[in-house]
Design a protein around this motif. Structure first.
Motif, PDB file in Angstrom:
ATOM      1  N   ILE A   1      -3.901  13.285 -10.693  1.00  0.00           N
ATOM      2  CA  ILE A   1      -3.319  11.976 -10.996  1.00  0.00           C
ATOM      3  C   ILE A   1      -1.886  11.913 -10.498  1.00  0.00           C
ATOM      4  N   ALA A   2      -1.120  12.976 -10.690  1.00  0.00           N
ATOM      5  CA  ALA A   2       0.266  13.001 -10.236  1.00  0.00           C
ATOM      6  C   ALA A   2       0.346  12.862  -8.720  1.00  0.00           C
ATOM      7  N   LYS A   3      -0.550  13.517  -7.999  1.00  0.00           N
ATOM      8  CA  LYS A   3      -0.560  13.410  -6.540  1.00  0.00           C
ATOM      9  C   LYS A   3      -0.852  11.982  -6.092  1.00  0.00           C
ATOM     10  N   ILE A   4      -1.845  11.364  -6.709  1.00  0.00           N
ATOM     11  CA  ILE A   4      -2.205   9.997  -6.349  1.00  0.00           C
ATOM     12  C   ILE A   4      -1.047   9.044  -6.620  1.00  0.00           C
ATOM     13  N   LEU A   5      -0.421   9.155  -7.784  1.00  0.00           N
ATOM     14  CA  LEU A   5       0.704   8.285  -8.120  1.00  0.00           C
ATOM     15  C   LEU A   5       1.876   8.498  -7.180  1.00  0.00           C
ATOM     16  N   PHE A   6       2.118   9.737  -6.778  1.00  0.00           N
ATOM     17  CA  PHE A   6       3.223  10.021  -5.871  1.00  0.00           C
ATOM     18  C   PHE A   6       2.966   9.402  -4.501  1.00  0.00           C
ATOM     19  N   VAL A   7       1.734   9.496  -4.018  1.00  0.00           N
ATOM     20  CA  VAL A   7       1.401   8.898  -2.711  1.00  0.00           C
ATOM     21  C   VAL A   7       1.538   7.383  -2.777  1.00  0.00           C
ATOM     22  N   ILE A   8       1.070   6.770  -3.859  1.00  0.00           N
ATOM     23  CA  ILE A   8       1.223   5.320  -4.015  1.00  0.00           C
ATOM     24  C   ILE A   8       2.697   4.948  -4.041  1.00  0.00           C
ATOM     25  N   PHE A   9       3.516   5.734  -4.748  1.00  0.00           N
ATOM     26  CA  PHE A   9       4.949   5.478  -4.788  1.00  0.00           C
ATOM     27  C   PHE A   9       5.569   5.537  -3.396  1.00  0.00           C
ATOM     28  N   ILE A  10       5.215   6.550  -2.627  1.00  0.00           N
ATOM     29  CA  ILE A  10       5.773   6.693  -1.277  1.00  0.00           C
ATOM     30  C   ILE A  10       5.372   5.513  -0.404  1.00  0.00           C
ATOM     31  N   VAL A  11       4.100   5.116  -0.467  1.00  0.00           N
ATOM     32  CA  VAL A  11       3.625   3.990   0.346  1.00  0.00           C
ATOM     33  C   VAL A  11       4.365   2.712  -0.034  1.00  0.00           C
ATOM     34  N   LEU A  12       4.502   2.438  -1.318  1.00  0.00           N
ATOM     35  CA  LEU A  12       5.203   1.234  -1.754  1.00  0.00           C
ATOM     36  C   LEU A  12       6.693   1.280  -1.407  1.00  0.00           C
ATOM     37  N   ALA A  13       7.298   2.451  -1.494  1.00  0.00           N
ATOM     38  CA  ALA A  13       8.717   2.574  -1.149  1.00  0.00           C
ATOM     39  C   ALA A  13       8.935   2.326   0.340  1.00  0.00           C
ATOM     40  N   VAL A  14       8.083   2.875   1.183  1.00  0.00           N
ATOM     41  CA  VAL A  14       8.206   2.662   2.627  1.00  0.00           C
ATOM     42  C   VAL A  14       7.958   1.195   2.968  1.00  0.00           C
ATOM     43  N   ALA A  15       6.942   0.589   2.345  1.00  0.00           N
ATOM     44  CA  ALA A  15       6.650  -0.824   2.590  1.00  0.00           C
ATOM     45  C   ALA A  15       7.824  -1.700   2.172  1.00  0.00           C
ATOM     46  N   SER A  16       8.414  -1.400   1.046  1.00  0.00           N
ATOM     47  CA  SER A  16       9.571  -2.155   0.578  1.00  0.00           C
ATOM     48  C   SER A  16      10.755  -1.992   1.523  1.00  0.00           C
ATOM     49  N   PHE A  17      10.979  -0.791   2.008  1.00  0.00           N
ATOM     50  CA  PHE A  17      12.062  -0.531   2.938  1.00  0.00           C
ATOM     51  C   PHE A  17      11.855  -1.306   4.239  1.00  0.00           C
ATOM     52  N   LEU A  18      10.626  -1.295   4.755  1.00  0.00           N
ATOM     53  CA  LEU A  18      10.335  -1.997   5.996  1.00  0.00           C
ATOM     54  C   LEU A  18      10.461  -3.515   5.821  1.00  0.00           C
ATOM     55  N   MET A  19      10.022  -4.031   4.696  1.00  0.00           N
ATOM     56  CA  MET A  19      10.166  -5.473   4.444  1.00  0.00           C
ATOM     57  C   MET A  19      11.628  -5.865   4.356  1.00  0.00           C
ATOM     58  N   GLY A  20      12.444  -5.004   3.771  1.00  0.00           N
ATOM     59  CA  GLY A  20      13.881  -5.269   3.690  1.00  0.00           C
ATOM     60  C   GLY A  20      14.513  -5.282   5.075  1.00  0.00           C
ATOM     61  N   LEU A  21      14.061  -4.403   5.949  1.00  0.00           N
ATOM     62  CA  LEU A  21      14.594  -4.390   7.312  1.00  0.00           C
ATOM     63  C   LEU A  21      14.155  -5.623   8.099  1.00  0.00           C
TER      64      LEU A  21
END
Length: 53
Positions: free
Chosen positions: A30-50
């Motif tokens: 569960i921790a691995k899955i949540l961490f991967v989801i966090f990374i994907v959402l963080a990268v998506a948010s960063f790219l949208m901000g750019l």
């Protein structure tokens, strides 16, 4: 979401110390899955901000 990943990782470590292998494996999964989801959402948010600038 990162907070929940860390919480499940701590639960997994505690369960592993006390010998609960099944619970520890589930919590790590569960921790691995949540961490991967966090990374994907963080990268998506960063790219949208750019893209908005």
């Amino acid at each position: 979401m990162l907070h929940y990943a860390v919480v499940f990782l701590v639960i997994a470590l505690i369960a592993a110390v006390f010998g609960f292998g099944g619970i520890a494996a589930s919590a790590v999964g569960i921790a691995k899955i949540l961490f991967v989801i966090f990374i994907v959402l963080a990268v998506a948010s960063f790219l949208m901000g750019l893209l908005k600038k």
